[in-house]
Design a protein around this motif. Structure first.
Motif, PDB file in Angstrom:
ATOM      1  N   SER A   1      45.467  48.009  47.638  1.00 22.97           N
ATOM      2  CA  SER A   1      46.730  47.189  46.990  1.00 22.97           C
ATOM      3  C   SER A   1      46.533  46.664  45.813  1.00 22.97           C
ATOM      4  CB  SER A   1      46.921  46.101  48.337  1.00 22.97           C
ATOM      5  OG  SER A   1      48.175  45.201  47.729  1.00 22.97           O
ATOM      6  N   ASN A   2      47.772  45.988  45.296  1.00 21.48           N
ATOM      7  CA  ASN A   2      47.845  45.711  43.894  1.00 21.48           C
ATOM      8  C   ASN A   2      49.151  44.875  43.803  1.00 21.48           C
ATOM      9  OD1 ASN A   2      49.582  47.501  43.033  1.00 21.48           O
ATOM     10  ND2 ASN A   2      47.842  49.015  42.587  1.00 21.48           N
ATOM     11  N   ILE A   3      49.288  44.109  42.855  1.00 20.23           N
ATOM     12  CA  ILE A   3      50.655  43.598  42.512  1.00 20.23           C
ATOM     13  C   ILE A   3      52.038  44.204  42.620  1.00 20.23           C
ATOM     14  CG2 ILE A   3      50.571  43.698  40.106  1.00 20.23           C
ATOM     15  CD1 ILE A   3      51.994  40.823  42.333  1.00 20.23           C
ATOM     16  N   ASP A   4      51.759  45.525  42.073  1.00 18.58           N
ATOM     17  CA  ASP A   4      52.728  46.600  42.360  1.00 18.58           C
ATOM     18  C   ASP A   4      53.187  47.194  43.753  1.00 18.58           C
ATOM     19  OD1 ASP A   4      53.486  46.662  39.463  1.00 18.58           O
ATOM     20  OD2 ASP A   4      51.840  48.088  39.228  1.00 18.58           O
TER      21      ASP A   4
ATOM     22  N   VAL B   1      42.059  41.392  47.235  1.00 15.23           N
ATOM     23  CA  VAL B   1      42.321  42.680  47.579  1.00 15.23           C
ATOM     24  C   VAL B   1      41.181  43.542  48.095  1.00 15.23           C
ATOM     25  CG1 VAL B   1      43.424  44.955  46.701  1.00 15.23           C
ATOM     26  CG2 VAL B   1      44.832  42.636  46.485  1.00 15.23           C
ATOM     27  N   LYS B   2      40.151  43.641  46.967  1.00 12.81           N
ATOM     28  CA  LYS B   2      39.100  44.411  47.330  1.00 12.81           C
ATOM     29  C   LYS B   2      38.576  43.980  48.494  1.00 12.81           C
ATOM     30  CE  LYS B   2      34.569  45.335  45.078  1.00 12.81           C
ATOM     31  NZ  LYS B   2      33.774  45.258  44.166  1.00 12.81           N
TER      32      LYS B   2
ATOM     33  N   LEU C   1      52.098  37.787  39.413  1.00 13.48           N
ATOM     34  CA  LEU C   1      50.655  37.491  39.469  1.00 13.48           C
ATOM     35  C   LEU C   1      50.466  36.765  38.076  1.00 13.48           C
ATOM     36  CD1 LEU C   1      47.716  37.941  40.501  1.00 13.48           C
ATOM     37  CD2 LEU C   1      47.763  40.400  39.168  1.00 13.48           C
TER      38      LEU C   1
ATOM     39  N   GLU D   1      42.800  39.991  42.683  1.00  8.41           N
ATOM     40  CA  GLU D   1      41.989  41.078  42.546  1.00  8.41           C
ATOM     41  C   GLU D   1      40.920  41.183  43.354  1.00  8.41           C
ATOM     42  OE1 GLU D   1      41.333  42.222  38.500  1.00  8.41           O
ATOM     43  OE2 GLU D   1      43.301  42.391  38.184  1.00  8.41           O
TER      44      GLU D   1
ATOM     45  N   GLY E   1      49.285  47.834  52.728  1.00  4.46           N
ATOM     46  CA  GLY E   1      48.863  48.879  51.890  1.00  4.46           C
ATOM     47  C   GLY E   1      49.373  50.427  52.017  1.00  4.46           C
TER      48      GLY E   1
ATOM     49  N   TYR F   1      48.061  35.079  42.795  1.00  2.00           N
ATOM     50  CA  TYR F   1      49.124  35.649  43.142  1.00  2.00           C
ATOM     51  C   TYR F   1      50.161  34.618  43.825  1.00  2.00           C
ATOM     52  CZ  TYR F   1      51.718  38.303  47.054  1.00  2.00           C
ATOM     53  OH  TYR F   1      52.671  39.079  47.888  1.00  2.00           O
TER      54      TYR F   1
END
Length: 259
Positions: A81-84, A74-75, A108, A71, A182, A115
């Protein structure tokens, strides 16, 4: 009685020489199939990259990619973005030969915030050596971009280290490192990624045309681009990319002798 291992006798000696020749041929063939020494890696030895990313090459042509503190990563590296999103990106990639394929969807581990995705291993980094290779390189990168753009995503990290050859075959390319991909149109607050410049973002956001611009920058960074006479149509095509005047879908319809 004839001793089959008596080297003083012609038949055993001939069989021995024949076996040595076959062994030498086999060794020569296997040596040719080895990758360049620069691209050889040790199996099961984690390769620590920047920002908490670990790559481990495994037997059976597999690569395990892990990101610690996903997390936070990603930031700082992949806004929106994220796991989905990653699962969706790799689902898109599964139907495109020009994008890295995952053996199983990314997951995750919440406890460790880690990840993990298991990928198919490809060949060494792309290094187009002829104008025809450069044309294929351009086309295959645009195919990768088109697949993502049609599904609302952008690559965001088009650069040479992220384009590999398929089984070491120059002229057959695959775009990897999809974790930077993303949703399109995301405002970009983090530090600019490697190889980006002041023209990458479009009005402060990263959109589809940003991808096309970065493909143009990447083509211009090829060693070949500085050393050979380029076809006029190929040069004009790259100028369109740098001017953000051609979409990925339009690029695939460009004259065949250019791309």
């Amino acid at each position: 009685m004839l001793n089959p291992f008596d080297m003083r006798v012609p038949p055993p000696r001939a069989r021995f020489i024949f076996a040595v020749i076959n062994l030498a041929r086999w060794f020569t063939l296997m040596t040719k199939q080895l990758p360049d020494r620069r691209f050889r890696v040790k199996l099961l030895e984690p390769w620590e990259r920047a920002n908490g990313v670990t790559i481990t090459f495994q037997a059976g042509g597999r690569v395990c990619k892990q990101i610690r503190g996903f997390e936070s990563w990603v930031k700082n590296n992949s806004p929106g973005s994220n796991i989905d999103v990653m699962r969706s990106v790799y689902k898109v990639a599964a139907s495109c030969r020009r994008l890295a394929h995952a053996i199983a969807p990314p997951d995750l581990h919440l406890r460790e915030a880690q990840y993990r995705v298991m990928l198919i291993a490809y060949g060494p980094q792309a290094n187009p050596g002829t104008v025809q290779d450069a044309q294929h390189f351009s086309q295959h990168c645009c195919e990768a971009a088109a697949a993502l753009h049609c599904n609302g995503y952008v690559m965001r990290d088009f650069r040479l280290p992220n384009v590999l050859t398929r089984a070491g075959d120059e002229g057959d390319y695959v775009v990897v490192d999809l974790e930077y991909a993303g949703p399109t149109g995301q405002p970009w607050d983090p530090v600019l990624l490697t190889d980006w410049d002041d023209n990458t973002l479009t009005m402060g956001v990263y959109d589809e045309m940003s991808d096309m611009y970065q493909i143009g920058v990447m083509i211009c960074s090829l060693d070949l681009w500085q050393t050979v006479t380029r076809p006029r149509l190929l040069s004009e095509f790259v100028q369109l990319l740098l001017a953000k005047q051609v979409t990925a879908s339009e690029a695939l319809c460009h004259p065949v002798d250019c791309i």
